[in-house]
Design a protein around this motif. Structure first.
Motif, short mmCIF file in Angstrom:
data_model
loop_
_atom_site.label_atom_id
_atom_site.label_comp_id
_atom_site.label_asym_id
_atom_site.label_seq_id
_atom_site.Cartn_x
_atom_site.Cartn_y
_atom_site.Cartn_z
N PHE A 21 -20.91 33.40 -9.31
CA PHE A 21 -19.66 33.42 -10.07
C PHE A 21 -18.78 32.23 -9.70
O PHE A 21 -18.21 31.56 -10.57
CB PHE A 21 -18.91 34.73 -9.79
CG PHE A 21 -17.55 34.78 -10.42
CD1 PHE A 21 -17.37 35.24 -11.72
CD2 PHE A 21 -16.43 34.37 -9.69
CE1 PHE A 21 -16.10 35.29 -12.29
CE2 PHE A 21 -15.16 34.41 -10.26
CZ PHE A 21 -15.00 34.86 -11.56
N LEU A 22 -18.67 31.96 -8.40
CA LEU A 22 -17.82 30.87 -7.92
C LEU A 22 -18.32 29.53 -8.43
O LEU A 22 -17.51 28.63 -8.74
CB LEU A 22 -17.77 30.88 -6.39
CG LEU A 22 -16.85 29.83 -5.75
CD1 LEU A 22 -15.42 30.00 -6.22
CD2 LEU A 22 -16.94 29.92 -4.23
N ARG A 23 -19.63 29.38 -8.55
CA ARG A 23 -20.19 28.14 -9.07
C ARG A 23 -19.74 27.92 -10.52
O ARG A 23 -19.36 26.80 -10.90
CB ARG A 23 -21.71 28.17 -8.97
CG ARG A 23 -22.37 26.86 -9.35
CD ARG A 23 -23.78 26.74 -8.80
NE ARG A 23 -24.61 27.88 -9.13
CZ ARG A 23 -25.10 28.74 -8.23
NH1 ARG A 23 -24.81 28.59 -6.94
NH2 ARG A 23 -25.86 29.74 -8.60
N ALA A 24 -19.77 28.99 -11.32
CA ALA A 24 -19.32 28.88 -12.71
C ALA A 24 -17.82 28.63 -12.78
O ALA A 24 -17.35 27.82 -13.58
CB ALA A 24 -19.68 30.15 -13.48
N ALA A 25 -17.05 29.32 -11.92
CA ALA A 25 -15.60 29.12 -11.90
C ALA A 25 -15.24 27.70 -11.47
O ALA A 25 -14.31 27.09 -12.02
CB ALA A 25 -14.95 30.14 -10.97
N SER A 26 -15.97 27.18 -10.51
CA SER A 26 -15.73 25.80 -10.05
C SER A 26 -16.05 24.79 -11.15
O SER A 26 -15.38 23.75 -11.28
CB SER A 26 -16.56 25.50 -8.80
OG SER A 26 -16.18 26.35 -7.74
N LYS A 27 -17.07 25.09 -11.94
CA LYS A 27 -17.39 24.22 -13.07
C LYS A 27 -16.21 24.19 -14.05
O LYS A 27 -15.85 23.12 -14.58
CB LYS A 27 -18.65 24.71 -13.77
CG LYS A 27 -19.05 23.84 -14.96
CD LYS A 27 -20.21 24.45 -15.74
CE LYS A 27 -21.54 24.02 -15.24
NZ LYS A 27 -22.65 24.40 -16.15
N ALA A 28 -15.60 25.34 -14.26
CA ALA A 28 -14.42 25.40 -15.13
C ALA A 28 -13.27 24.59 -14.54
O ALA A 28 -12.60 23.83 -15.26
CB ALA A 28 -14.00 26.85 -15.35
N MET A 38 -4.41 23.41 -9.11
CA MET A 38 -4.49 23.89 -10.49
C MET A 38 -4.96 25.34 -10.50
O MET A 38 -5.96 25.69 -9.85
CB MET A 38 -5.48 23.02 -11.30
CG MET A 38 -5.80 23.58 -12.67
SD MET A 38 -7.00 22.59 -13.59
CE MET A 38 -5.97 21.24 -14.11
N THR A 39 -4.24 26.19 -11.21
CA THR A 39 -4.63 27.58 -11.39
C THR A 39 -5.02 27.79 -12.85
O THR A 39 -4.26 27.46 -13.76
CB THR A 39 -3.48 28.54 -11.03
OG1 THR A 39 -3.14 28.37 -9.65
CG2 THR A 39 -3.90 29.99 -11.26
N LEU A 40 -6.21 28.33 -13.06
CA LEU A 40 -6.71 28.57 -14.41
C LEU A 40 -6.42 30.01 -14.81
O LEU A 40 -6.78 30.95 -14.09
CB LEU A 40 -8.21 28.32 -14.48
CG LEU A 40 -8.71 26.93 -14.06
CD1 LEU A 40 -10.22 26.85 -14.21
CD2 LEU A 40 -8.03 25.84 -14.87
N SER A 41 -5.77 30.18 -15.95
CA SER A 41 -5.54 31.53 -16.48
C SER A 41 -6.83 32.01 -17.12
O SER A 41 -7.56 31.25 -17.76
CB SER A 41 -4.41 31.51 -17.51
OG SER A 41 -4.73 30.64 -18.58
N CYS A 42 -7.15 33.29 -16.96
CA CYS A 42 -8.40 33.80 -17.49
C CYS A 42 -8.31 35.28 -17.81
O CYS A 42 -7.40 35.98 -17.34
CB CYS A 42 -9.56 33.52 -16.53
SG CYS A 42 -9.35 34.24 -14.90
N ILE A 43 -9.24 35.75 -18.61
CA ILE A 43 -9.40 37.17 -18.89
C ILE A 43 -10.87 37.53 -18.73
O ILE A 43 -11.75 36.66 -18.75
CB ILE A 43 -8.92 37.55 -20.30
CG1 ILE A 43 -9.76 36.85 -21.38
CG2 ILE A 43 -7.43 37.27 -20.48
CD1 ILE A 43 -9.47 37.36 -22.79
N ALA A 44 -11.13 38.82 -18.57
CA ALA A 44 -12.49 39.34 -18.48
C ALA A 44 -12.70 40.35 -19.60
O ALA A 44 -11.81 41.17 -19.87
CB ALA A 44 -12.74 39.98 -17.12
N VAL A 45 -13.87 40.29 -20.26
CA VAL A 45 -14.16 41.18 -21.38
C VAL A 45 -15.56 41.75 -21.19
O VAL A 45 -16.55 41.00 -21.15
CB VAL A 45 -14.08 40.44 -22.73
CG1 VAL A 45 -14.20 41.43 -23.88
CG2 VAL A 45 -12.81 39.61 -22.84
#
Length: 252
Positions: free
Chosen positions: A113-120, A1-8
């Motif tokens: 950061f990876l921990r938060a991304a993995s949670k997502a 699974m690839t999650l689409s994301c943006i940064a602001v």
């Protein structure tokens, strides 16, 4: 699974770091980078993403304000989730009140950061089984005017606003913020201040600045260069001083 994301983020270095972390993470796909929440909102009105890595303190529109705007339309089997990135831990409670998925306190490293991304990723793996069926959105004009109200397009719906409820309207590039008596949170709409100026009744509203329209019956006091509406002081620019001076003469 690839999650689409943006940064602001309005800080170039912080924005670059988050984008670099996203591009380094195999299951994340960067769809955009934005230095303001207003720019991000314009993108999000056209295209949905899975995750927003969002700074909180930004000019014009804060990360919390953007989150609240998105919260109303953030429904369906695959809602967009927010990971806040901020240097101020006092915003943590506010972040979770708008159902943020996680909260990264600057400065953070890639492991955090990876921990938060993995949670997502874990979240979407649990709740997502199939892609949602696209919902057709009927086209609607940004502003519809009645005798004593207007319908303003807010996110994906038309919201009825009584003229008597409006305190003032602030223009932000291609957006407006409508401040009302009945709610401390302004409504954000994708339309221009000029469009509203042309449609609102002149007997009730006046443009006093390139960024402001005021409700005349909500003005508490005036000076030669400003109007006061409740606790808010709104400047009067040179371009509108002649019309405003004529208005003041009725007070004298």
């Amino acid at each position: 699974m690839t999650l689409s994301c943006i940064a602001v983020d309005d800080e170039p270095l912080a924005l670059g770091l988050v984008c670099a972390f996203i591009e380094k993470t195999p299951f994340l796909g960067l769809k955009g980078r934005f230095s303001s929440a207003v720019e991000a909102l314009q993108f999000l009105l056209q295209q949905r993403v899975d995750v927003i890595f969002l700074d909180i303190q930004m000019p014009d529109l804060t990360g919390l304000e953007l989150a609240r705007v998105l919260e109303r339309s953030n429904t369906g089997p695959r809602p967009t989730r927010i990971v806040f990135t901020t240097a101020f831990d006092q915003f943590a409670l506010d972040g979770f009140r708008v159902d943020a998925l996680d909260y990264l306190l600057k400065p953070f490293n890639y492991e955090e950061f990876l921990r938060a991304a993995s949670k997502a990723r874990n979240y979407f793996e649990l709740v997502q089984r199939t892609e949602p069926t696209p919902v057709a959105v009927l086209p609607a004009a940004p502003v519809e005017i009645g005798e004593d109200y207007l319908f303003l397009k807010v996110e994906y719906q038309l919201v009825r606003i009584a003229y008597s409820d409006i305190l003032y309207i602030e223009g932000l590039k291609d957006y407006v913020k409508v401040y009302r008596q009945s709610d401390s949170k302004p409504l954000l709409s994708l339309t221009s201040l000029k469009t509203l100026e042309e449609k609102l009744p002149a007997r009730q509203f006046m443009r006093v600045h390139r960024s402001f329209i005021v409700a005349l019956d909500r003005i508490n006091s005036v000076t030669r260069n400003s109007v006061q509406i409740g606790p808010t002081t709104i400047p009067v620019s040179d371009q509108y001083k002649d019309v405003f001076s004529e208005f003041i003469s009725r007070w004298m």
